[in-house]
Design a protein around this motif. Structure first.
Motif, PDB file in Angstrom:
ATOM      1  N   ASP A 127     -41.424 -20.484  35.496  1.00  0.00           N
ATOM      2  CA  ASP A 127     -41.905 -21.845  35.305  1.00  0.00           C
ATOM      3  C   ASP A 127     -43.311 -21.942  35.896  1.00  0.00           C
ATOM      4  N   PRO A 128     -44.316 -22.281  35.099  1.00  0.00           N
ATOM      5  CA  PRO A 128     -45.697 -22.309  35.610  1.00  0.00           C
ATOM      6  C   PRO A 128     -45.933 -23.324  36.711  1.00  0.00           C
ATOM      7  N   GLU A 129     -44.997 -24.264  36.909  1.00  0.00           N
ATOM      8  CA  GLU A 129     -45.182 -25.290  37.926  1.00  0.00           C
ATOM      9  C   GLU A 129     -44.480 -24.954  39.254  1.00  0.00           C
ATOM     10  N   LYS A 130     -43.752 -23.848  39.279  1.00  0.00           N
ATOM     11  CA  LYS A 130     -43.008 -23.476  40.483  1.00  0.00           C
ATOM     12  C   LYS A 130     -43.864 -22.610  41.405  1.00  0.00           C
ATOM     13  N   TYR A 131     -43.730 -22.867  42.708  1.00  0.00           N
ATOM     14  CA  TYR A 131     -44.508 -22.158  43.721  1.00  0.00           C
ATOM     15  C   TYR A 131     -43.880 -20.807  44.077  1.00  0.00           C
ATOM     16  N   GLY A 132     -44.694 -19.963  44.717  1.00  0.00           N
ATOM     17  CA  GLY A 132     -44.184 -18.701  45.239  1.00  0.00           C
ATOM     18  C   GLY A 132     -43.506 -18.879  46.584  1.00  0.00           C
ATOM     19  N   CYS A 133     -43.894 -19.894  47.318  1.00  0.00           N
ATOM     20  CA  CYS A 133     -43.243 -20.278  48.576  1.00  0.00           C
ATOM     21  C   CYS A 133     -43.467 -21.763  48.766  1.00  0.00           C
ATOM     22  N   SER A 134     -42.788 -22.360  49.696  1.00  0.00           N
ATOM     23  CA  SER A 134     -42.985 -23.785  49.954  1.00  0.00           C
ATOM     24  C   SER A 134     -44.464 -24.038  50.261  1.00  0.00           C
ATOM     25  N   PRO A 135     -45.080 -25.019  49.636  1.00  0.00           N
ATOM     26  CA  PRO A 135     -46.512 -25.265  49.870  1.00  0.00           C
ATOM     27  C   PRO A 135     -46.858 -25.387  51.352  1.00  0.00           C
ATOM     28  N   GLU A 136     -45.950 -25.990  52.126  1.00  0.00           N
ATOM     29  CA  GLU A 136     -46.212 -26.179  53.560  1.00  0.00           C
ATOM     30  C   GLU A 136     -46.367 -24.866  54.312  1.00  0.00           C
ATOM     31  N   TRP A 137     -45.878 -23.772  53.708  1.00  0.00           N
ATOM     32  CA  TRP A 137     -45.999 -22.463  54.345  1.00  0.00           C
ATOM     33  C   TRP A 137     -47.242 -21.712  53.883  1.00  0.00           C
ATOM     34  N   SER A 138     -48.009 -22.303  52.992  1.00  0.00           N
ATOM     35  CA  SER A 138     -49.268 -21.659  52.619  1.00  0.00           C
ATOM     36  C   SER A 138     -50.201 -21.630  53.825  1.00  0.00           C
ATOM     37  N   SER A 139     -50.935 -20.557  53.962  1.00  0.00           N
ATOM     38  CA  SER A 139     -51.861 -20.425  55.094  1.00  0.00           C
ATOM     39  C   SER A 139     -53.016 -21.422  55.028  1.00  0.00           C
ATOM     40  N   LEU A 140     -53.238 -22.021  53.853  1.00  0.00           N
ATOM     41  CA  LEU A 140     -54.329 -22.985  53.701  1.00  0.00           C
ATOM     42  C   LEU A 140     -53.848 -24.423  53.594  1.00  0.00           C
ATOM     43  N   TYR A 141     -52.535 -24.640  53.657  1.00  0.00           N
ATOM     44  CA  TYR A 141     -51.999 -25.997  53.520  1.00  0.00           C
ATOM     45  C   TYR A 141     -52.610 -26.911  54.584  1.00  0.00           C
ATOM     46  N   THR A 179     -56.589 -27.515  42.536  1.00  0.00           N
ATOM     47  CA  THR A 179     -55.707 -28.176  41.573  1.00  0.00           C
ATOM     48  C   THR A 179     -54.273 -27.725  41.839  1.00  0.00           C
ATOM     49  N   ASP A 180     -53.303 -28.417  41.246  1.00  0.00           N
ATOM     50  CA  ASP A 180     -51.908 -28.008  41.405  1.00  0.00           C
ATOM     51  C   ASP A 180     -51.706 -26.578  40.896  1.00  0.00           C
ATOM     52  N   GLU A 181     -52.340 -26.238  39.786  1.00  0.00           N
ATOM     53  CA  GLU A 181     -52.211 -24.894  39.226  1.00  0.00           C
ATOM     54  C   GLU A 181     -52.762 -23.843  40.190  1.00  0.00           C
ATOM     55  N   GLN A 182     -53.875 -24.141  40.835  1.00  0.00           N
ATOM     56  CA  GLN A 182     -54.457 -23.205  41.800  1.00  0.00           C
ATOM     57  C   GLN A 182     -53.570 -23.063  43.038  1.00  0.00           C
ATOM     58  N   ARG A 183     -52.958 -24.152  43.459  1.00  0.00           N
ATOM     59  CA  ARG A 183     -52.064 -24.088  44.622  1.00  0.00           C
ATOM     60  C   ARG A 183     -50.844 -23.226  44.319  1.00  0.00           C
ATOM     61  N   VAL A 184     -50.274 -23.397  43.133  1.00  0.00           N
ATOM     62  CA  VAL A 184     -49.135 -22.573  42.725  1.00  0.00           C
ATOM     63  C   VAL A 184     -49.537 -21.103  42.722  1.00  0.00           C
ATOM     64  N   ASN A 185     -50.675 -20.810  42.136  1.00  0.00           N
ATOM     65  CA  ASN A 185     -51.155 -19.432  42.045  1.00  0.00           C
ATOM     66  C   ASN A 185     -51.394 -18.845  43.431  1.00  0.00           C
ATOM     67  N   CYS A 220     -37.894 -21.742  52.401  1.00  0.00           N
ATOM     68  CA  CYS A 220     -38.242 -21.524  50.986  1.00  0.00           C
ATOM     69  C   CYS A 220     -37.010 -21.405  50.095  1.00  0.00           C
ATOM     70  N   MET A 221     -35.923 -20.847  50.629  1.00  0.00           N
ATOM     71  CA  MET A 221     -34.769 -20.603  49.762  1.00  0.00           C
ATOM     72  C   MET A 221     -34.049 -21.891  49.378  1.00  0.00           C
ATOM     73  N   ARG A 222     -34.313 -22.977  50.105  1.00  0.00           N
ATOM     74  CA  ARG A 222     -33.674 -24.263  49.801  1.00  0.00           C
ATOM     75  C   ARG A 222     -34.627 -25.213  49.070  1.00  0.00           C
ATOM     76  N   ASP A 223     -35.837 -24.755  48.800  1.00  0.00           N
ATOM     77  CA  ASP A 223     -36.870 -25.610  48.233  1.00  0.00           C
ATOM     78  C   ASP A 223     -36.905 -25.463  46.711  1.00  0.00           C
ATOM     79  N   GLU A 224     -36.521 -26.516  46.013  1.00  0.00           N
ATOM     80  CA  GLU A 224     -36.447 -26.449  44.548  1.00  0.00           C
ATOM     81  C   GLU A 224     -37.814 -26.387  43.886  1.00  0.00           C
ATOM     82  N   ARG A 225     -38.880 -26.551  44.665  1.00  0.00           N
ATOM     83  CA  ARG A 225     -40.224 -26.397  44.113  1.00  0.00           C
ATOM     84  C   ARG A 225     -40.597 -24.922  43.949  1.00  0.00           C
ATOM     85  N   VAL A 226     -39.796 -24.036  44.544  1.00  0.00           N
ATOM     86  CA  VAL A 226     -40.077 -22.594  44.551  1.00  0.00           C
ATOM     87  C   VAL A 226     -39.371 -21.923  43.374  1.00  0.00           C
ATOM     88  N   LEU A 227     -39.991 -20.882  42.831  1.00  0.00           N
ATOM     89  CA  LEU A 227     -39.402 -20.124  41.726  1.00  0.00           C
ATOM     90  C   LEU A 227     -37.960 -19.735  42.036  1.00  0.00           C
TER      91      LEU A 227
END
Length: 310
Positions: free
Chosen positions: A51-65, A74-80, A187-194
């Motif tokens: 799903d192109p809208e799903k993250y690789g990890c919870s956004p809050e765990w991104s090093s740049l969040y 953009t949302d697409e760049q954040r997912v990537n 991340c494993m409980r986050d439905e925003r993640v792949l």
């Protein structure tokens, strides 16, 4: 499956009054592994599209969040970005699991083959081999790129796996696994993640709960009668290893592959108080344990603070 993970965590991580020493703990962990081990190669359908809208990890765990850079994306760049970041974490996980396997094999060389300790050590190595394959498959599917530690860090890793023994080896294992454990639980409980990434996290959390319990017992046994000098040296060795592992998790190349300005991304990560607090939160139980066994010395604490683990 989350319920199964919680049941296994309770079994693997709570010390029963009936479990005294490594052998009895290993017996219990062997039974747990026989019931609950999983195989991502057969459990995950790797052919399903992402799903192109799903993250690789919870956004809050991104090093740049929370940084200005994150807010500009953009949302697409954040997912990537999160996909490349988590792919980097998984690849560095493979690197350390290879070190782990060699240390455990060396520790059990000509061991008591009939003991539960020896047999669970083999189960742990088999688990780690499957985890490395799982991480390789997941990072390939998500971004198609392999990441490796800096060549100097890789050389230090070679030295560590040759020289580390007893409490240094098993405490080093705890460092890597404890940090990832908190990260992956969120991340494993986050439905925003792949979905397949969430399953990868579930499997790793489930099986590493046993590995961490085994490592804690090994450390307790190793440090029981050591002298002051060895304790100081071991504490410093573990801390230096922890610094290299944690600071290597997200490689600069991951930012480049995500299309970001690498110098700016690295600079904002270094100043990102949110990311630093997330790392500290993942190390709480680890620091308590190291303090309990006398491996959280003042010189060691300097390394942990530099890596924002304390």
């Amino acid at each position: 499956m989350t319920a199964a993970i919680e049941r296994d965590d309770a079994e693997a991580n709570i010390v029963s009054m009936k479990d005294v020493g490594t052998e009895q703990v290993s017996e219990r962990l062997l039974r747990s592994a026989a019931r609950l081990s999983r195989n991502a190669m057969t459990e995950i359908d790797w052919s399903l599209p992402m799903d192109p809208e799903k993250y690789g990890c919870s956004p809050e765990w991104s090093s740049l969040y929370g940084t200005d850079y994150w807010n500009e994306l953009t949302d697409e760049q954040r997912v990537n970005l999160t996909r490349h970041e988590f792919a980097s974490i998984m690849c560095i996980g493979i690197w350390f699991e290879m070190i782990l396997n060699e240390m455990v094999l060396r520790d059990q060389y000509v061991g008591d083959y009939h003991s539960s300790e020896f047999q669970f050590a083999l189960v742990e190595i088999a688990d780690e081999c499957r985890h490395s394959q799982m991480f390789a498959k997941a990072s390939e599917k998500m971004v198609g790129t392999s990441y490796h530690p800096h060549p100097k860090v890789a050389k230090l890793g070679k030295a560590f796996k040759v020289l580390a023994g007893s409490e240094v080896a098993y405490a080093g294992i705890l460092v890597a696994e404890e940090v990832l454990d908190v990260f992956q639980r969120g991340c494993m409980r986050d439905e925003r993640v792949l979905p397949f990434v969430r399953t990868v996290n579930e499997i790793h959390v489930l099986e590493e709960s046993r590995h961490m319990k085994f490592a804690r017992e090994q450390v307790r046994e190793s440090v029981a009668d050591i002298g002051w000098f060895r304790r100081q040296f071991s504490a410093l060795s573990v801390a230096a290893g922890a610094y290299l592992i944690v600071t290597s998790l997200i490689q600069p190349q991951a930012y480049a592959d995500a299309g970001l300005d690498v110098p700016r991304a690295m600079a904002e990560r270094r100043e990102n108080s949110h990311f630093h607090s997330m790392i500290r939160s993942s190390c709480g139980h680890l620091m308590e344990f190291l303090d309990e066994v006398g491996l959280l010395t003042k010189p060691a604490m300097r390394y942990y603070r530099k890596a924002h683990m304390l």
